[in-house]
Design an enzyme around this catalytic site. Structure first.
Site, PDB file in Angstrom:
ATOM      1  N   ARG A   1       3.906   8.405  15.003  1.00 15.86           N
ATOM      2  CA  ARG A   1       3.944   8.887  13.628  1.00 15.86           C
ATOM      3  C   ARG A   1       5.321   9.373  13.184  1.00 15.86           C
ATOM      4  O   ARG A   1       5.915   8.804  12.279  1.00 15.86           O
ATOM      5  CB  ARG A   1       2.915  10.009  13.444  1.00 15.86           C
ATOM      6  CG  ARG A   1       2.803  10.424  11.979  1.00 15.86           C
ATOM      7  CD  ARG A   1       1.823  11.550  11.784  1.00 15.86           C
ATOM      8  NE  ARG A   1       0.476  11.180  12.178  1.00 15.86           N
ATOM      9  CZ  ARG A   1      -0.548  12.029  12.145  1.00 15.86           C
ATOM     10  NH1 ARG A   1      -0.364  13.274  11.752  1.00 15.86           N
ATOM     11  NH2 ARG A   1      -1.746  11.651  12.504  1.00 15.86           N
TER      12      ARG A   1
ATOM     13  N   HIS B   1      -2.486   0.048   9.313  1.00 20.28           N
ATOM     14  CA  HIS B   1      -2.272   1.508   9.294  1.00 20.28           C
ATOM     15  C   HIS B   1      -3.457   2.204   8.624  1.00 20.28           C
ATOM     16  O   HIS B   1      -3.432   2.486   7.421  1.00 20.28           O
ATOM     17  CB  HIS B   1      -0.976   1.793   8.523  1.00 20.28           C
ATOM     18  CG  HIS B   1      -0.420   3.166   8.752  1.00 20.28           C
ATOM     19  ND1 HIS B   1       0.190   3.550   9.930  1.00 20.28           N
ATOM     20  CD2 HIS B   1      -0.361   4.251   7.941  1.00 20.28           C
ATOM     21  CE1 HIS B   1       0.597   4.802   9.837  1.00 20.28           C
ATOM     22  NE2 HIS B   1       0.268   5.257   8.637  1.00 20.28           N
TER      23      HIS B   1
ATOM     24  N   TYR C   1       1.514   0.957 -10.913  1.00 19.44           N
ATOM     25  CA  TYR C   1       2.514   0.634 -11.938  1.00 19.44           C
ATOM     26  C   TYR C   1       3.773  -0.003 -11.361  1.00 19.44           C
ATOM     27  O   TYR C   1       4.451  -0.751 -12.040  1.00 19.44           O
ATOM     28  CB  TYR C   1       2.933   1.906 -12.698  1.00 19.44           C
ATOM     29  CG  TYR C   1       1.793   2.583 -13.406  1.00 19.44           C
ATOM     30  CD1 TYR C   1       1.103   1.928 -14.430  1.00 19.44           C
ATOM     31  CD2 TYR C   1       1.405   3.871 -13.060  1.00 19.44           C
ATOM     32  CE1 TYR C   1       0.043   2.552 -15.079  1.00 19.44           C
ATOM     33  CE2 TYR C   1       0.352   4.496 -13.702  1.00 19.44           C
ATOM     34  CZ  TYR C   1      -0.324   3.835 -14.709  1.00 19.44           C
ATOM     35  OH  TYR C   1      -1.360   4.450 -15.342  1.00 19.44           O
TER      36      TYR C   1
END
Length: 807
Positions: A31, A77, A121
Site C-alpha cells: 500500500r 485493486h 467529469y
C-alpha cells in the site's frame, strides 16, 4: 446437526500482536511504500497497467476517468473508488509530480488545495513518458501474478525504462515506516545511473557532480549541500526549500515583493492567508497589501509595501514565520526484495540497474526465442519455394490440411511448424518479390539472433544496451532544471523594525511589579499626574522609550525578565497596568529591584550587580540579549541566601560606592571587578563584619562631583561630598566609618543614593509613612556626623526604604 463452534484458547496480546503483524506487513508491502525498481506503489502500478491494457495511451483520445477507475477496481485493486481516483489525480498534477505519468482533461485540483472535479467529469490517458515505464511489458520482462479473484494477471513491477523513484519521488506513511523521496531531474538521474554502470566504485561526491540535488516541480531554491550529501549517503538528511521571489520598485519610491515559485507541496491559498493574518495582527509592519495574482501564465503572489516599508526585512520575516521557507527531510525508504529499506542514492541507482539488467536479459531471451522460431519458419518457406511445383502437387494430392501437413513432413522433411506455415501460405506470396523478401528476412533474423546472443552472453553488451535506451529516454523527455541549488543555508536575521511599528511611548514599572506602556498622548493628557498605582506602591521606573526598545527587569533572586516594549500591555496612563508575573512567571516571594531600558545590546556597556552579602559582578550588556523570554533568565548566581539589591548600567569608567548596614562606606573603580559571564556569581566587593550586610551600592562618575545621601533607620538623613569625605580605595576592603557609633540606640544605614541639589528623596517607614526630603535643604557634613532627624521614629517606626522621587 450443525458443526460445533471452534474456539481457540489464546491470550489476547498474542492474537492482537499476530493480527497487527499481518496487517503491518500488508500495508508496508502492498500500500504505502514504493518499489525501488519502478518507484510506484501498488495502486499507482495498477492504474498505469490498467490504462495500458485498455489502450488508453498518449497517442489515442482521452477517456473518462470513471471508466479507468472502474477498470482498476474491478480487475486489480478491490478498494474504494476515491483512493484510486485520488492516486490517479496525483499522477497528473504537474506541481506534485516532476514528470506527469497521466494527462488529464478537466479540473485536476490546484496549488491552492482545491479538490479535483469528480471522476465522471474528467478525462485521462497515459502520458508519453508513462509508456516508457510500461514498454516491453508484454515481452516477458517482468513476473506476473494472479489478480485478487484469479480472473486475470497483473505485473508485480513495471519494466521502467527510467529510474522513476528518483525522478518523481515518493511520499507515504505505513506501519513503522515512512518515506519521503524528493523528485529529481530526469537527465541528471539518468547520467547518475550511467555513471554507476561505467564506474561501479564511484562515490556520492562523484554522483553529485551530475545529480546536483532535488528538482522540485514547483521550482524554488534549495539550500544546504551538506544536507543533500548526507541524504544521498545515508538516506536521511535535511535541506531548506524556499520560494523564489524578487523585489520590484513601484511608483512613488515604494516596493513590492513578487513570489513566482513556492516550496514543494506548500498550499498557496494557506500561505497567502497566513501572510495576510500576520499583516492584520500587526506581527509584521510596512505591508500595504497581500494579494494573489496567479493566472494561467504561472504563480504570482504580490506583497505590496507601504512607502517606508522594508521589503527585504519583510521577506526575511516571511521566510522565518510562514511556509515561504520550509525544511524538507529526506527519508529514502523503498521496498527492496519485499522488505522496506532505508537507502542512499547509490543503493537506489544500483537496485534500478539490477532491475534493468533483468528486464533486458528477459526481453532478449524472449526476442531470441521468437527470432529463432521465425528463422525456422523462414528456412522452411525458402526451401518450399525452391521446390514449389512438388510442394503444390503434394498439397493438391492430399485429402485435407492435416493430411497435407503430414505428406509435406514425410516427403520433404519439413517440421510440423514449417508445414503449418506452408499450408497457410497465400498464393500471392509466391511471386518473385516475396522470395527476395524471405531471403532478406532470413539475413535480418540471422543478424538479430547474433546480436541477442551477444547481449545475453556479455555483461558489457548488456550494459551498452541499457545505456543506449536510457540516453534515448533522456534525449526525448529531459527538460530544463527548475530548482536552484545553493551551497549554504542562509541564516535569517529579522530586524525588530520589520515586526514592530516604531513609536515613542511612556513606560512605567512599580516596585510591586506592575508594568504598562502608554501613548505619549495619554501621558500628556494626565498633566504630569502620577501613573495609577496602589497606595503602598511606588514608581521604580518611568521613562520614555520606543516600541523597538527592550526593558530588562531584575529581581532579588538574581533573575532578569526580558521584556520587549512592544509586547508590554498598552494601557491608559491612569490605568493600573499588569503584573510582570502575567508576562513572565516569577515566584510569589520574588521582588523587582531594578529595571534598565536598552536600545541597542551591541553597545559597549556593562551591567554591575551588587548583592546583600557584599558581592559585585560585572558582565557585558550584550550577554543579556535573549531569544527565549517566556521564563525568568539567570542574571547572576547567588550563594547562601544572598540577594541582589542593586543593578547599574555603566560604560566601564564608573566609580562604585558601597554602604553597609553598620555604617561602613567603600569607594572603588568599577574595573576592580573583572568581566565574567551571566551565570557567574562575581567577586567580593566589600569585606563585611559578622552580622553586617550591604545597605546599598551606587555608581557615579567622578567628574560630576555628586553627593552621597544617607538615611538611617532612626529617621536621620545627611549628605556627604564623596570626593571630600571618602578615600578612593580598592574592592574587598572594610571601608571607612560613615556614622558616629552610639552606645545607646545606634544609627544603622537604611539606604543610600547618589544625589544632586535638584533631587528630592523619599523615605518610607514601617508604618507606611512617606516623607519627602529636598537635598538642597541639607548641608554637607563629614563622616562622623549622624545627620538630622526628618521623622519621629517613635511615631512612624523605622525607615525601611529610600528612593529618588522620579517626578
Amino acid at each position: 446437526m450443525a458443526n460445533p463452534e471452534k474456539l481457540l484458547d489464546l491470550p489476547l496480546e498474542e492474537v492482537i500482536g499476530d493480527r497487527f503483524g499481518i496487517y503491518s506487513k500488508y500495508i508496508i508491502q502492498e500500500r504505502a511504500l514504493p518499489d525501488v525498481r519502478d518507484g510506484l506503489k501498488p495502486v499507482q502500478r495498477r492504474i498505469l497497467y490498467a490504462m495500458h491494457q485498455d489502450g488508453n495511451t498518449h497517442e489515442k483520445p482521452f477517456r473518462k476517468s470513471a471508466k479507468t477507475v472502474g477498470n482498476v477496481i474491478g480487475n486489480y485493486h478491490p478498494h474504494g473508488d476515491t483512493s484510486v481516483y485520488d492516486a490517479m489525480v496525483r499522477l497528473s498534477q504537474d506541481w506534485k509530480v516532476r514528470n506527469v505519468l497521466i494527462e488529464m482533461h478537466g479540473n485536476n485540483g490546484s496549488l491552492d488545495g482545491d479538490p479535483p472535479a469528480a471522476m465522471r467529469y474528467t478525462e485521462a490517458r497515459l502520458s508519453p513518458i508513462a509508456s516508457e515505464l510500461l514498454r516491453d511489458i508484454d515481452r516477458h520482462t517482468v513476473d506476473f501474478v494472479p489478480n485478487f479473484d484469479d480472473t486475470t494477471e497483473e505485473p508485480i513491477v513495471l519494466p521502467s525504462r527510467f529510474p522513476n523513484l528518483l525522478v518523481n519521488g515518493s511520499t507515504g506513511i505505513s506501519a513503522g515506516y515512512a518515506t519521503d523521496i524528493p523528485p529529481h531531474h530526469l537527465g541528471e538521474v539518468i547520467d547518475g545511473a550511467i555513471m554507476v554502470m561505467e564506474k561501479p566504485d564511484c562515490t556520492v561526491g562523484d554522483l553529485m557532480t551530475v545529480i546536483k540535488g532535488p528538482d522540485f516541480p514547483t521550482g524554488g531554491i534549495v539550500q544546504g549541500i551538506d544536507g543533500i550529501k548526507k541524504a544521498y549517503r545515508t538516506g536521511k538528511g535535511k535541506i531548506v526549500v524556499r520560494g523564489r521571489s524578487t523585489i520590484e520598485p513601484l511608483k512613488g519610491g515604494r516596493e513590492q515583493i513578487v513570489i513566482t515559485e513556492l516550496p514543494y507541496e506548500v498550499n498557496k491559498a494557506n500561505l497567502v492567508k497566513k501572510m495576510e493574518e500576520l499583516r492584520l495582527d500587526r506581527k509584521v509592519e510596512g505591508i500595504a497589501e497581500v494579494r494573489d495574482e496567479t493566472d494561467r501564465t504561472g504563480t504570482r503572489v504580490i506583497i505590496e509595501m507601504k512607502k517606508d516599508g522594508d521589503a527585504a526585512g519583510v521577506l526575511n520575516y516571511f521566510y522565518k514565520n510562514t511556509d515561504l521557507q520550509i525544511t524538507y527531510n529526506f527519508n529514502m525508504v523503498a521496498i527492496v526484495n519485499k522488505t522496506p529499506k532505508l537507502m542512499g542514492l547509490k543503493d537506489i541507482l544500483a537496485a534500478y540497474i539490477e532491475h534493468q539488467k533483468e528486464v533486458v536479459t528477459r526481453r532478449s531471451a524472449f526476442d531470441l526465442k521468437k527470432a529463432k522460431e521465425r528463422q525456422h519458419i523462414v528456412e522452411g518457406l525458402i526451401k518450399a519455394v525452391s521446390i514449389l511445383d512438388d510442394v503444390i502437387q503434394t498439397i493438391r494430392a492430399s485429402k485435407d490440411k492435416k493430411d497435407a501437413k503430414h505428406n509435406l513432413s514425410e516427403q520433404y522433411g519439413f517440421t510440423d511448424a514449417q508445414a503449418e506455415a506452408i499450408v497457410n501460405l497465400q498464393l500471392y506470396r509466391l511471386t518473385n518479390t516475396d522470395i527476395q523478401t524471405l531471403q532478406q528476412e532470413a539475413d535480418e533474423l540471422k543478424e538479430t539472433i547474433a546480436h541477442l546472443e551477444a547481449v545475453l552472453g556479455s555483461e558489457k553488451m548488456l550494459i551498452k544496451v541499457i545505456k543506449k535506451e536510457l540516453n534515448t529516454v533522456k534525449k526525448k523527455y529531459a527538460a530544463e532544471r527548475r530548482t536552484t541549488i545553493e551551497h549554504d543555508i542562509e541564516e535569517i536575521k529579522i530586524d525588530l523594525e520589520v515586526m514592530v511599528a516604531s513609536e515613542d511611548v511612556m513606560v512605567a514599572l512599580t516596585k510591586d511589579g506592575y508594568i504598562k506602556r502608554s501613548s505619549l498622548r495619554s501621558f500628556a493628557a494626565s498633566n504630569g499626574e502620577d501613573a495609577a498605582m496602589k497606595e503602598t506602591d511606588r514608581m521604580l521606573l518611568q521613562q520614555e522609550m520606543n516600541t523597538t526598545d527592550t526593558l530588562l527587569v531584575f529581581t532579588n533572586k538574581g533573575h532578569y525578565l526580558y521584556l520587549p516594549v512592544h509586547e508590554m500591555p498598552d494601557k491608559r496612563w491612569k490605568e493600573l497596568g499588569q503584573h510582570v508575573a502575567n508576562l513572565v512567571p516569577i515566584d510569589e516571594d520574588e521582588e523587582v529591584v531594578q529595571a534598565i531600558a536598552v536600545k541597542d545590546f551591541e553597545e559597549d556597556l556593562y551591567l554591575s550587580f551588587i548583592t546583600k552579602n557584599g558581592m559585585i559582578k560585572r558582565t557585558e550588556l550584550k550577554q543579556y540579549q535573549a531569544q527565549r523570554r517566556s521564563k525568568p533568565l539567570v542574571a547572576l548566581k547567588l550563594k547562601d541566601n544572598d540577594e541582589c539589591i542593586d543593578v547599574h548600567l555603566t560604560d566601564g569608567s564608573a566609580n562604585i560606592v558601597i554602604a553597609t548596614r553598620l555604617g561602613y562606606g567603600l569607594w572603588f573603580d568599577e574595573q576592580e571587578a573583572g568581566l565574567v559571564g551571566p551565570r557567574a556569581s562575581g567577586v567580593k566587593a566589600v569585606n563585611l563584619k559578622d552580622g553586617d550586610v550591604v545597605a546599598g551600592g551606587k555608581v557615579f562618575w567622578p567628574e560630576e562631583k555628586p553627593d552621597l545621601f544617607i538615611a538611617t533607620q532612626r529617621g536621620s538623613v545627611k549628605k556627604m561630598a564623596i570626593a571630600k569625605t571618602l578615600e578612593k580605595s580598592s574592592r574587598a576592603r572594610r571601608g571607612l566609618v560613615m556614622l558616629r557609633e552610639l552606645k545607646k540606640s545606634p544609627h544603622r544605614i537604611a539606604g543610600i543614593e547618589i544625589v544632586n541639589d535638584e533631587d528630592t528623596m523619599m523615605l518610607r517607614t514601617e508604618k507606611d509613612t512617606k516623607v519627602p526630603v529636598k537635598v538642597s535643604e541639607l548641608r554637607s557634613t563629614d563622616r562622623y556626623n549622624n545627620g538630622s532627624f526628618v521623622i519621629d521614629q517613635d511615631e512612624s517606626g523605622d525607615v525601611i526604604e529610600i528612593w529618588k522621587n522620579l517626578k
